[in-house]
Motif scaffolding. Structure first.
Motif, PDB file in Angstrom:
ATOM      1  N   VAL A   1       0.857  -1.169   0.000  1.00  0.00           N
ATOM      2  CA  VAL A   1       0.000   0.000   0.000  1.00  0.00           C
ATOM      3  C   VAL A   1       0.902   1.231   0.000  1.00  0.00           C
ATOM      4  CG1 VAL A   1      -0.206  -0.073   2.521  1.00  0.00           C
ATOM      5  CG2 VAL A   1      -1.853   1.256   1.175  1.00  0.00           C
ATOM      6  N   LYS A   2       0.588   2.186  -0.851  1.00  0.00           N
ATOM      7  CA  LYS A   2       1.455   3.365  -1.012  1.00  0.00           C
ATOM      8  C   LYS A   2       0.626   4.640  -0.912  1.00  0.00           C
ATOM      9  CE  LYS A   2       3.013   4.145  -5.151  1.00  0.00           C
ATOM     10  NZ  LYS A   2       3.846   3.977  -6.373  1.00  0.00           N
ATOM     11  N   GLY A   3       1.114   5.574  -0.131  1.00  0.00           N
ATOM     12  CA  GLY A   3       0.515   6.892  -0.040  1.00  0.00           C
ATOM     13  C   GLY A   3       1.536   7.960  -0.389  1.00  0.00           C
ATOM     14  N   SER A   4       1.119   8.989  -1.096  1.00  0.00           N
ATOM     15  CA  SER A   4       2.041  10.065  -1.479  1.00  0.00           C
ATOM     16  C   SER A   4       1.337  11.407  -1.400  1.00  0.00           C
ATOM     17  CB  SER A   4       2.595   9.839  -2.890  1.00  0.00           C
ATOM     18  OG  SER A   4       1.567   9.966  -3.857  1.00  0.00           O
ATOM     19  N   PHE A   5       2.140  12.442  -1.181  1.00  0.00           N
ATOM     20  CA  PHE A   5       1.632  13.808  -1.152  1.00  0.00           C
ATOM     21  C   PHE A   5       2.688  14.727  -1.743  1.00  0.00           C
ATOM     22  CE2 PHE A   5       1.230  18.015   0.768  1.00  0.00           C
ATOM     23  CZ  PHE A   5      -0.092  18.310   0.456  1.00  0.00           C
ATOM     24  N   ASP A   6       2.262  15.593  -2.665  1.00  0.00           N
ATOM     25  CA  ASP A   6       3.156  16.584  -3.273  1.00  0.00           C
ATOM     26  C   ASP A   6       2.510  17.956  -3.189  1.00  0.00           C
ATOM     27  OD1 ASP A   6       5.417  14.971  -4.553  1.00  0.00           O
ATOM     28  OD2 ASP A   6       3.659  13.963  -5.371  1.00  0.00           O
ATOM     29  N   TYR A   7       3.337  18.956  -2.972  1.00  0.00           N
ATOM     30  CA  TYR A   7       2.862  20.334  -2.904  1.00  0.00           C
ATOM     31  C   TYR A   7       3.699  21.189  -3.856  1.00  0.00           C
ATOM     32  CZ  TYR A   7       1.697  24.986  -1.215  1.00  0.00           C
ATOM     33  OH  TYR A   7       1.283  26.294  -1.140  1.00  0.00           O
ATOM     34  N   TYR A   8       3.013  21.992  -4.688  1.00  0.00           N
ATOM     35  CA  TYR A   8       3.667  22.894  -5.637  1.00  0.00           C
ATOM     36  C   TYR A   8       3.301  24.330  -5.280  1.00  0.00           C
ATOM     37  CZ  TYR A   8       4.031  18.651  -8.498  1.00  0.00           C
ATOM     38  OH  TYR A   8       4.286  17.377  -8.955  1.00  0.00           O
ATOM     39  N   HIS A   9       4.268  25.227  -5.408  1.00  0.00           N
ATOM     40  CA  HIS A   9       4.020  26.635  -5.085  1.00  0.00           C
ATOM     41  C   HIS A   9       4.640  27.503  -6.173  1.00  0.00           C
ATOM     42  CE1 HIS A   9       3.105  30.046  -2.469  1.00  0.00           C
ATOM     43  NE2 HIS A   9       4.258  30.554  -2.887  1.00  0.00           N
ATOM     44  N   GLY A  10       3.792  28.313  -6.816  1.00  0.00           N
ATOM     45  CA  GLY A  10       4.256  29.264  -7.815  1.00  0.00           C
ATOM     46  C   GLY A  10       4.372  30.654  -7.230  1.00  0.00           C
ATOM     47  N   ASP A  11       5.133  31.515  -7.935  1.00  0.00           N
ATOM     48  CA  ASP A  11       5.403  32.844  -7.374  1.00  0.00           C
ATOM     49  C   ASP A  11       4.393  33.897  -7.821  1.00  0.00           C
ATOM     50  OD1 ASP A  11       6.070  33.177 -10.010  1.00  0.00           O
ATOM     51  OD2 ASP A  11       8.019  34.100  -9.654  1.00  0.00           O
ATOM     52  N   SER A  12       3.315  33.493  -8.498  1.00  0.00           N
ATOM     53  CA  SER A  12       2.297  34.458  -8.909  1.00  0.00           C
ATOM     54  C   SER A  12       0.981  34.146  -8.213  1.00  0.00           C
ATOM     55  CB  SER A  12       2.103  34.412 -10.430  1.00  0.00           C
ATOM     56  OG  SER A  12       1.433  33.230 -10.815  1.00  0.00           O
ATOM     57  N   SER A  13       0.144  35.163  -8.052  1.00  0.00           N
ATOM     58  CA  SER A  13      -1.158  34.958  -7.414  1.00  0.00           C
ATOM     59  C   SER A  13      -2.110  34.188  -8.318  1.00  0.00           C
ATOM     60  CB  SER A  13      -1.770  36.315  -7.057  1.00  0.00           C
ATOM     61  OG  SER A  13      -1.907  37.126  -8.226  1.00  0.00           O
ATOM     62  N   MET A  14      -1.882  34.242  -9.644  1.00  0.00           N
ATOM     63  CA  MET A  14      -2.748  33.543 -10.585  1.00  0.00           C
ATOM     64  C   MET A  14      -2.516  32.036 -10.542  1.00  0.00           C
ATOM     65  SD  MET A  14      -3.052  34.155 -14.705  1.00  0.00           S
ATOM     66  CE  MET A  14      -3.237  35.919 -14.434  1.00  0.00           C
ATOM     67  N   PHE A  15      -1.245  31.631 -10.436  1.00  0.00           N
ATOM     68  CA  PHE A  15      -0.870  30.221 -10.355  1.00  0.00           C
ATOM     69  C   PHE A  15      -0.067  30.030  -9.067  1.00  0.00           C
ATOM     70  CE2 PHE A  15      -0.807  31.537 -14.857  1.00  0.00           C
ATOM     71  CZ  PHE A  15      -1.887  30.810 -15.317  1.00  0.00           C
ATOM     72  N   ASN A  16      -0.761  29.846  -7.985  1.00  0.00           N
ATOM     73  CA  ASN A  16      -0.109  29.958  -6.685  1.00  0.00           C
ATOM     74  C   ASN A  16       0.280  28.634  -6.064  1.00  0.00           C
ATOM     75  OD1 ASN A  16      -0.725  30.335  -3.386  1.00  0.00           O
ATOM     76  ND2 ASN A  16       0.626  31.859  -4.354  1.00  0.00           N
ATOM     77  N   HIS A  17      -0.612  27.653  -6.044  1.00  0.00           N
ATOM     78  CA  HIS A  17      -0.313  26.434  -5.296  1.00  0.00           C
ATOM     79  C   HIS A  17      -1.072  25.260  -5.896  1.00  0.00           C
ATOM     80  CE1 HIS A  17      -4.186  27.538  -3.572  1.00  0.00           C
ATOM     81  NE2 HIS A  17      -4.314  26.272  -3.223  1.00  0.00           N
ATOM     82  N   LEU A  18      -0.607  24.064  -5.568  1.00  0.00           N
ATOM     83  CA  LEU A  18      -1.294  22.841  -5.968  1.00  0.00           C
ATOM     84  C   LEU A  18      -0.904  21.741  -4.996  1.00  0.00           C
ATOM     85  CD1 LEU A  18      -2.994  21.279  -8.150  1.00  0.00           C
ATOM     86  CD2 LEU A  18      -0.795  20.632  -9.150  1.00  0.00           C
ATOM     87  N   SER A  19      -1.880  20.986  -4.509  1.00  0.00           N
ATOM     88  CA  SER A  19      -1.620  19.824  -3.669  1.00  0.00           C
ATOM     89  C   SER A  19      -2.111  18.578  -4.389  1.00  0.00           C
ATOM     90  CB  SER A  19      -2.307  19.965  -2.308  1.00  0.00           C
ATOM     91  OG  SER A  19      -3.707  20.112  -2.463  1.00  0.00           O
ATOM     92  N   ASN A  20      -1.365  17.503  -4.278  1.00  0.00           N
ATOM     93  CA  ASN A  20      -1.681  16.256  -4.972  1.00  0.00           C
ATOM     94  C   ASN A  20      -1.500  15.100  -3.995  1.00  0.00           C
ATOM     95  OD1 ASN A  20      -2.154  14.227  -6.797  1.00  0.00           O
ATOM     96  ND2 ASN A  20      -0.154  14.382  -7.795  1.00  0.00           N
ATOM     97  N   PHE A  21      -2.594  14.396  -3.724  1.00  0.00           N
ATOM     98  CA  PHE A  21      -2.574  13.252  -2.811  1.00  0.00           C
ATOM     99  C   PHE A  21      -2.977  12.004  -3.577  1.00  0.00           C
ATOM    100  CE2 PHE A  21      -5.223  10.337  -0.336  1.00  0.00           C
ATOM    101  CZ  PHE A  21      -4.294   9.894   0.595  1.00  0.00           C
ATOM    102  N   SER A  22      -2.321  10.893  -3.280  1.00  0.00           N
ATOM    103  CA  SER A  22      -2.697   9.631  -3.925  1.00  0.00           C
ATOM    104  C   SER A  22      -2.553   8.474  -2.949  1.00  0.00           C
ATOM    105  CB  SER A  22      -1.839   9.367  -5.164  1.00  0.00           C
ATOM    106  OG  SER A  22      -0.503   9.096  -4.821  1.00  0.00           O
ATOM    107  N   LEU A  23      -3.386   7.457  -3.136  1.00  0.00           N
ATOM    108  CA  LEU A  23      -3.339   6.225  -2.350  1.00  0.00           C
ATOM    109  C   LEU A  23      -3.474   5.060  -3.328  1.00  0.00           C
ATOM    110  CD1 LEU A  23      -3.282   4.910   0.487  1.00  0.00           C
ATOM    111  CD2 LEU A  23      -5.792   4.954   0.422  1.00  0.00           C
ATOM    112  N   THR A  24      -2.542   4.101  -3.251  1.00  0.00           N
ATOM    113  CA  THR A  24      -2.489   3.004  -4.212  1.00  0.00           C
ATOM    114  C   THR A  24      -2.312   1.680  -3.486  1.00  0.00           C
ATOM    115  OG1 THR A  24      -1.406   4.507  -5.778  1.00  0.00           O
ATOM    116  CG2 THR A  24      -1.382   2.170  -6.318  1.00  0.00           C
ATOM    117  N   LEU A  25      -3.052   0.661  -3.930  1.00  0.00           N
ATOM    118  CA  LEU A  25      -2.911  -0.700  -3.438  1.00  0.00           C
ATOM    119  C   LEU A  25      -2.394  -1.563  -4.581  1.00  0.00           C
ATOM    120  CD1 LEU A  25      -6.344  -1.095  -1.604  1.00  0.00           C
ATOM    121  CD2 LEU A  25      -4.166  -0.368  -0.605  1.00  0.00           C
ATOM    122  N   GLY A  26      -1.485  -2.496  -4.261  1.00  0.00           N
ATOM    123  CA  GLY A  26      -0.942  -3.316  -5.330  1.00  0.00           C
ATOM    124  C   GLY A  26      -0.277  -4.574  -4.831  1.00  0.00           C
TER     125      GLY A  26
END
Length: 519
Positions: free
Chosen positions: A491-516
């Motif tokens: 079982v795998k869990g991941s989290f990524d966070y992105y941050h841009g320097d403009s107010s128009m493209f500022n942030h993004l969070s990405n969560f995933s959960l995988t079974l295999g």
């Protein structure tokens, strides 16, 4: 006749039979870290030459997983959505049947995208097609994607191997707001290949490539008494404004190319290099019964790569260089309607090259793994990538360009837990940096207030020319399903966070959960 896309149950059965292979490479099975090492050392599997697999003589494995991921945030290209959730099933496997090595993978994904902008035409608006339709509204999109690939390699003679690679990709996408869009994309490809051993340590190979590409896009309306603005895009914001919501666009083309490979291996060294070229010519027509020619894209792509591995009892080093260059020459047709009874339809009265799109990528990468048996205890990966785009629309003269530098660093640690059942915790952290070097958008026409010029392209340029950073983590727990088994469940869990320097493209969070499971 309009192409019908269906999910054929026999193709799905073939997908699983090729990818869900039940070969056991070792009596104790493969942990996730061991599977990473196994795949990393099969260098011919990463090339376009399937026949080289026969010289790698890889161990058998099978891998299957199902996962869920969720994205949220504004750090994304404008035609993607602020929210997206996806369910994905993936299988991959490799085995040997007689003298033939067989590898295959299959994936299916179902994606819900919210608040996507500026796309009313294509499944993937960023695949390099400048002729599409955009509108002024945000909307939800539903996407279903199927991918199937196989590679087969055999050595009828000791020094000669033959191989074949096949791919089947289908995407179905639907826009959920007027003007509604039903878009369907299909690509079928084959790569026959041959490789020859030049002695104990050297192998040369060559492959050919052919693919057929097809996409159909139909716009319609659910609410007929409300007209909507839409824009027929010709490139870099140059467009024609329309009103309503009824239009069908037909994309069809072919890809052909070739590649050369060279491999060298000794007891401790493994080298693979490749140069490749392909040409993708795609036609664009409006309508089906009396089609109007709209444009043609002629894309030439050149690639070169070198990967070097050095292994010993304790460490595995890998370094690589990847280069690519792409040139897209775009022709636009100007047609006149002929309404005569004998020759009803559209006649092309003029055509010329209207745009040129260029892009280049160059990357350096390095990884170091501390080996323990058939797996690693820790691993470090680092890479630096330079990316450049230089796009030009000739008349009215319009340009958009960008230069960016990317750097990524990740560290994995494989914790071996005490006790039986081969329990493992594979944990990783990663950081990344994006540095904009130059770029911008410049429109030279007489309609600066046109929506595609004042809004769509400036937002695209703003995203391509901003600085950003990312950080993430991933944790995988695995163990044997039962004592004496060779199957590892994980079982795998991941989290990524992105941050841009403009107010128009500022942030993004990405969560995933995988079974295999690995076999």
């Amino acid at each position: 006749m309009k192409l019908k896309y269906t999910t054929n149950k026999y193709l799905l059965l073939l997908a699983f039979s090729m990818s869900f292979l039940c070969g056991h490479s070792q009596e104790k099975g493969l942990t996730p870290a061991a599977l990473d090492v196994l795949k990393q050392t099969q260098l011919w599997l990463t090339t376009d030459n399937a026949s080289g697999i026969a010289f790698d003589a890889p161990n058998s494995y099978s891998d299957i997983s199902i996962g869920y991921s969720k994205k949220h945030g504004t750090y994304h290209r404008p035609q993607n959505g602020d929210d997206a959730s996806q369910v994905k099933v993936y299988t991959e496997g490799l085995t040997k049947v007689g003298k033939t090595y067989l590898w295959g993978d299959f994936s299916y994904s179902h994606t819900n995208v919210s608040d996507a902008r500026f796309n009313a035409s294509l499944c993937d608006p960023y695949r390099g097609q400048p002729f599409y339709v955009t509108d002024e509204h945000t909307s939800d999109w539903l996407d279903k994607s199927y991918h199937l690939a196989f590679k087969a390699a055999t050595r009828p003679l000791g020094c000669v191997a033959f191989g074949l690679e096949g791919t089947y990709d289908v995407t179905l996408a639907a826009k959920q707001r007027d003007p509604r869009v039903d878009a369907r994309y299909l690509k079928l490809g084959l790569k026959p290949a041959v490789s020859i051993s030049l002695g104990t340590n050297d192998i040369v190979g060559a492959n050919m490539e052919y693919a057929s590409v097809k996409e159909e896009s139909s716009m319609s309306r659910e609410i007929y008494y409300v007209d909507h603005n839409y824009y027929e895009m010709y490139g870099l914001g140059n467009s024609v404004k329309g009103l309503g919501g009824e239009r069908s666009t037909n994309y069809f083309g072919n890809v052909w190319g070739t590649g050369l490979q060279y491999g060298h291996h000794t007891a401790s060294w493994n080298v693979i290099s490749q140069i490749a070229w392909n040409r993708h010519v795609e036609n664009v027509e409006i309508g089906y019964s009396t089609p109007e020619k709209e444009g043609l894209t002629d894309i030439n792509t050149y690639k070169a790569s070198v990967t070097v591995q050095h292994g010993c009892d304790k460490y595995l080093h890998e370094a690589g260089v990847d280069l690519s260059w792409r040139y897209n020459k775009v022709t636009q047709y100007f047609s006149q309607r002929d309404n005569s009874l004998d020759n009803a339809g559209w006649n092309v009265i003029f055509k010329n090259v209207r745009a040129k799109y260029r892009s280049a990528n160059a990357s350096l990468r390095y990884s170091l793994s501390r080996l323990e048996g058939d797996e690693y205890t820790w691993r470090v990966d680092a890479d630096v990538t330079y990316r450049m785009t230089d796009d030009e629309f000739l008349l009215p003269h319009t340009t958009m360009d960008s230069e960016n530098l990317y750097a990524n660093l990740s560290f994995k640690n494989n914790f071996i837990l005490r006790g039986s059942m081969q329990r493992r915790v594979l944990a990783s952290v990663n950081v990344g940096l994006r540095q904009s070097m130059s770029g911008g958008y410049s429109y030279g026409g007489s309609q600066p207030d046109l929506f595609t010029v004042s809004t769509v392209m400036p937002m695209e340029a703003a995203f391509l020319t901003q600085d950003a950073w990312k950080a993430g983590t991933e944790i995988t727990y695995s163990q044997l399903v039962k004592s004496g088994s060779t199957t590892h469940a994980w079982v795998k869990g991941s989290f990524d966070y992105y941050h841009g320097d403009s107010s128009m493209f500022n942030h993004l969070s990405n969560f995933s959960l995988t079974l295999g499971a690995n076999f």
